[in-house]
Design a protein around this motif. Structure first.
Motif, PDB file in Angstrom:
ATOM      1  N   SER A 194       7.057 -54.431  -0.251  1.00  0.00           N
ATOM      2  CA  SER A 194       7.223 -53.813   1.059  1.00  0.00           C
ATOM      3  C   SER A 194       5.809 -53.697   1.607  1.00  0.00           C
ATOM      4  O   SER A 194       4.948 -53.044   1.010  1.00  0.00           O
ATOM      5  N   TYR A 195       5.572 -54.342   2.764  1.00  0.00           N
ATOM      6  CA  TYR A 195       4.187 -54.485   3.246  1.00  0.00           C
ATOM      7  C   TYR A 195       4.069 -53.974   4.675  1.00  0.00           C
ATOM      8  O   TYR A 195       4.878 -54.312   5.541  1.00  0.00           O
ATOM      9  N   VAL A 200       2.507 -54.080   8.139  1.00  0.00           N
ATOM     10  CA  VAL A 200       1.743 -54.884   9.094  1.00  0.00           C
ATOM     11  C   VAL A 200       1.154 -53.917  10.106  1.00  0.00           C
ATOM     12  O   VAL A 200       1.847 -53.418  11.006  1.00  0.00           O
ATOM     13  N   ARG A 208       1.436 -54.210  14.004  1.00  0.00           N
ATOM     14  CA  ARG A 208       2.746 -53.962  14.632  1.00  0.00           C
ATOM     15  C   ARG A 208       3.366 -52.647  14.180  1.00  0.00           C
ATOM     16  O   ARG A 208       4.485 -52.330  14.584  1.00  0.00           O
ATOM     17  N   GLU A 266       4.690 -51.962  11.414  1.00  0.00           N
ATOM     18  CA  GLU A 266       6.001 -52.412  10.946  1.00  0.00           C
ATOM     19  C   GLU A 266       5.982 -52.600   9.430  1.00  0.00           C
ATOM     20  O   GLU A 266       5.074 -53.239   8.876  1.00  0.00           O
ATOM     21  N   THR A 323       7.518 -54.495   6.425  1.00  0.00           N
ATOM     22  CA  THR A 323       8.238 -55.755   6.246  1.00  0.00           C
ATOM     23  C   THR A 323       8.529 -55.971   4.768  1.00  0.00           C
ATOM     24  O   THR A 323       7.824 -55.461   3.891  1.00  0.00           O
ATOM     25  N   GLN A 324       9.570 -56.750   4.491  1.00  0.00           N
ATOM     26  CA  GLN A 324       9.922 -57.115   3.127  1.00  0.00           C
ATOM     27  C   GLN A 324       9.561 -58.582   2.911  1.00  0.00           C
ATOM     28  O   GLN A 324       9.939 -59.436   3.707  1.00  0.00           O
ATOM     29  N   ARG A 325       8.831 -58.866   1.847  1.00  0.00           N
ATOM     30  CA  ARG A 325       8.385 -60.224   1.583  1.00  0.00           C
ATOM     31  C   ARG A 325       8.457 -60.520   0.094  1.00  0.00           C
ATOM     32  O   ARG A 325       8.399 -59.606  -0.745  1.00  0.00           O
ATOM     33  N   ARG A 363       8.066 -66.148   3.051  1.00  0.00           N
ATOM     34  CA  ARG A 363       8.558 -65.919   4.417  1.00  0.00           C
ATOM     35  C   ARG A 363       7.760 -66.738   5.434  1.00  0.00           C
ATOM     36  O   ARG A 363       8.324 -67.345   6.342  1.00  0.00           O
TER      37      ARG A 363
END
Length: 704
Positions: free
Chosen positions: A521-522, A524, A527, A529, A531-533, A555
């Motif tokens: 879970s990162y 950004v 943004r 935000e 994100t999941q990667r 991704r």
């Protein structure tokens, strides 16, 4: 022989002559037999001048060799027929690096420690030390091929004079801007240690005017540092800069109350010690209680959030945030350079690209040390490619040719076949023979000892090396080699990791070792935000104290660099799948590689004060351009850089608090000004309010 030959060549011949004798040589012998000194004149009248010239030259050469760490011993002669009473000699045991035995893992760790300084003041010294130890241990060359790499920079102008003063025990003078103030005051300090933490360099020493130990952040030194070489002071024997660094950031934390929109500002919510209080703000908001230790850094972070974060208390922090926004808005209103042409926005009125800062000017002393280092390196690496040799010593083909030619005509007095070193170039491969006198490298200089000792000590905190037997063996061996200069390991220190990053880096390194991918879970930041990667980690690296993982992002379908402090959760995700050659790129070779340009990046031009521009350039791979001074006479630079998302620019300008502003493209300039004024309006302030300004007090930091 004429004295017109290069000084480094004459001194090289003197070193060889004094190393090659067991009894020692007299002044008369040296003058008559060592190449580079004028022989005794043919007439008494001419000898009056020639003799004085020789004495001066010889005394200068002796002093130069001693300053370079080459010990010259003097003994009395008992030859009753001789009018001279002194013989000069360099004892091999005092000249050379002591014998050292290191295995391959230990040599690899030494390479990691040396390369840590690749972009710093100790770069050349670290590589020279590595060459010497590799040659003395009988090892071949070792590369830094570990999965964790670090790079430390020493770009503050104050670093080198402070390092010189620290080594020599001299006090220094400089003007310093303390935390929460805009006025620099003169300081007189006896340096005790230099250390890096949080990506910042700190000086710790005795404030001679206040008679107490204080810490100073180098980035706040506002003038040139004057080293008072005529004064010599004694540094406390038990002082350790590592202890000082441990104490930074350990004071009781402050707390701030900040109102934020619900579901936003993840960077604040995820900070250690942040809690959500009972709703106290308007609907659709949360009130956060945030823990922090550095008021200035906290104000930077909150200013960059603009209208997405409203500081309620403490008052000093709120005022500091508003002051940054006001200064940024005032700077944003400034007109672009007078030569700016809207029809040609890429020009932005910038002058020529700023030349790279010149390094220390090389002289005959530097060349002598290089020649003395090159000989044992050639002995240890017979047949090395000429291009590799030039790259190793940072030489052009012309410079290398000159150095090899000098080695060819240098040797023991007599200078006949067998006395001279034999350097040959066979099909682009370089060999050296008859070089036994200089086959052992010169002992480590203070800078060389410091570079490796400090680098090795810093490695003890990195997962995977902390408990390595080879690391401890290398440190112990290196301290024996450093001898009396081992004290430098307590005077200079690096802290590369925070406790919060340690566990994440250990997990990532384990995944690299197992060849596994990671689900993360990162955050950004640009943004705001989460994100999941799924990433396939290749290598971990740091620049100063900022840590990154270089990984294949499934991704994005390409290699990316992820900030370790942006990883909020981390779990193993099975074996890696991308093993092709096209995906083997790992850590950037330099700090310029942290920002990876994309195909749709936008070119942005800024005007910034010189210090700010120099800090922005490596972070964004920017080019700097010369500009005329500002209206107040301050030095300004144009900054031309690429950004992936234009929305990141306005928060950056807020963080910089008026030290930089956008000039092109025009749409972004206007967008930035609008963002800043809207952020001020959220605080009920405008650009022209007088409530907050340069005189605003903020909670003091720990440095002096």
């Amino acid at each position: 022989m004429s004295t017109s030959i290069d000084a480094s060549e004459r001194r090289l011949n003197l070193v060889i002559a004094l190393l090659g004798t067991r009894q020692g040589h007299s002044r008369h012998y040296i003058r008559e037999h060592v190449n580079g000194y004028a022989r005794i004149a043919s007439t008494a009248a001419a000898e009056v001048t020639a003799g004085v010239a020789f004495e001066r030259m010889f005394e200068r050469d002796k002093e130069t060799l001693r300053e370079l760490g080459i010990p010259i011993s003097t003994t009395a002669t008992h030859d009753l027929d001789s009018a001279e009473q002194a013989l000069y000699r360099i004892k091999p045991g005092e000249y050379r690096v002591p014998e050292i035995r290191l295995d391959e893992p230990a040599m690899t760790l030494l390479a990691v420690a040396a390369n840590l300084w690749a972009e710093a003041a100790f770069s050349e010294a670290a590589q020279s030390a590595l060459r010497k130890i590799a040659a003395r241990s009988g090892s071949s060359w070792y590369d830094d091929d570990t999965t964790v790499q670090s790079r430390i920079r020493t770009r503050e102008p104050a670093f080198e004079p402070l390092w010189t003063a620290l080594r020599q025990g001299n006090p220094v003078r400089f003007h310093y801007r303390g935390a929460g103030t805009e006025t620099a005051t003169p300081r007189l300090v006896h340096p005790w240690g230099l250390g890096s933490k949080y990506g910042e360099w700190y000086l710790s020493g005795l404030d001679l005017q206040k008679s107490e130990q204080r810490n100073f952040r180098l980035s706040r030194i506002q003038s040139e540092v004057t080293v008072l070489t005529e004064e010599q002071l004694t540094r406390p024997a038990r002082f350790s800069i590592g202890t000082i660094l441990d104490g930074l950031g350990k004071q009781e934390p402050y707390r701030a109350v900040v109102i934020v929109p619900t579901g936003s500002t993840h960077s604040l919510r995820s900070r250690e010690g942040t809690t959500v209080l009972d709703p106290r703000g308007p609907a659709g908001t949360d009130t956060l209680s945030i823990s922090y230790r550095e008021p200035e850094l906290m104000a930077d972070d909150l200013a960059a959030l603009g209208a997405y974060a409203t500081v309620m208390e403490p008052r000093d922090l709120r005022e500091a945030v508003v002051a940054r926004l006001q200064a940024a808005a005032a700077a944003a209103r400034q007109a672009p350079p007078v030569t700016y042409d809207p029809a040609r926005p890429a020009e932005a009125g910038f002058g020529p690209v700023l030349a790279a800062p010149r390094g220390k000017k090389k002289d005959s002393r530097d060349r002598l040390l290089r020649l003395l280092s090159m000989v044992p390196f050639l002995v240890a690496n017979p047949g090395i490619e000429e291009s590799e040799l030039a790259q190793e010593f940072g030489l052009s083909a012309k410079q290398l040719s000159k150095d090899l030619a000098t080695l060819t005509v240098s040797g023991l007095p007599g200078y006949l076949h067998g006395d001279l070193m034999d350097v040959s170039n066979e099909a682009g491969q370089v060999f050296i023979r008859d070089a036994e006198t200089l086959a052992s490298p010169l002992r480590l200089t203070q800078e060389e000892a410091c570079a490796l000792l400090v680098g090795m000590d810093a490695l003890t905190a990195i997962p995977g090396t902390r408990e390595a037997r080879s690391l401890r063996t290398a440190i112990d061996s290196l301290k024996r080699v450093a001898g009396e200069d081992a004290w430098l390991a307590d005077a200079v220190a690096l802290q590369l990791l925070t406790s919060g990053e340690l566990a994440t880096i250990a997990q990532l390194q384990a995944l690299i070792g197992e060849g596994d991918a990671a689900e993360i879970s990162y955050l950004v930041r640009s943004r705001d935000e989460l994100t999941q990667r799924v990433i396939e980690p290749r290598r971990i690296f740091s620049i100063d104290s900022q840590w990154y993982i270089r990984a294949w992002c499934r991704r994005a379908g390409e290699m990316r660099s992820f900030r370790v402090d942006g990883i909020r959760s981390l779990h193993a995700a099975g074996p890696q799948t991308q093993h092709g050659a096209s995906h083997t790129q790992t850590a950037p070779a330099s700090s310029n590689g942290v920002y990876t340009p994309g195909a749709h990046d936008q070119q942005v031009q800024l005007v910034a004060d010189a210090a700010t521009a120099q800090r922005l350039a490596p972070a964004y791979g920017a080019t700097l351009h010369q500009l005329p001074p500002g209206a107040d006479g301050t030095e300004r630079l144009g900054v031309q850089m690429l950004v992936g998302e234009s929305r990141t620019v306005a928060p950056l300008m807020a963080r910089l608090g008026g030290h930089a502003h956008v000039v092109a493209p025009l749409a972004l300039r206007e967008e930035t000004f609008t963002w800043l004024t809207a952020s001020l309006a959220h605080y009920g302030a405008t650009e022209d309010d007088d409530a907050v300004g340069e005189s605003t007090k903020t909670t003091p930091s720990q440095d002096g």
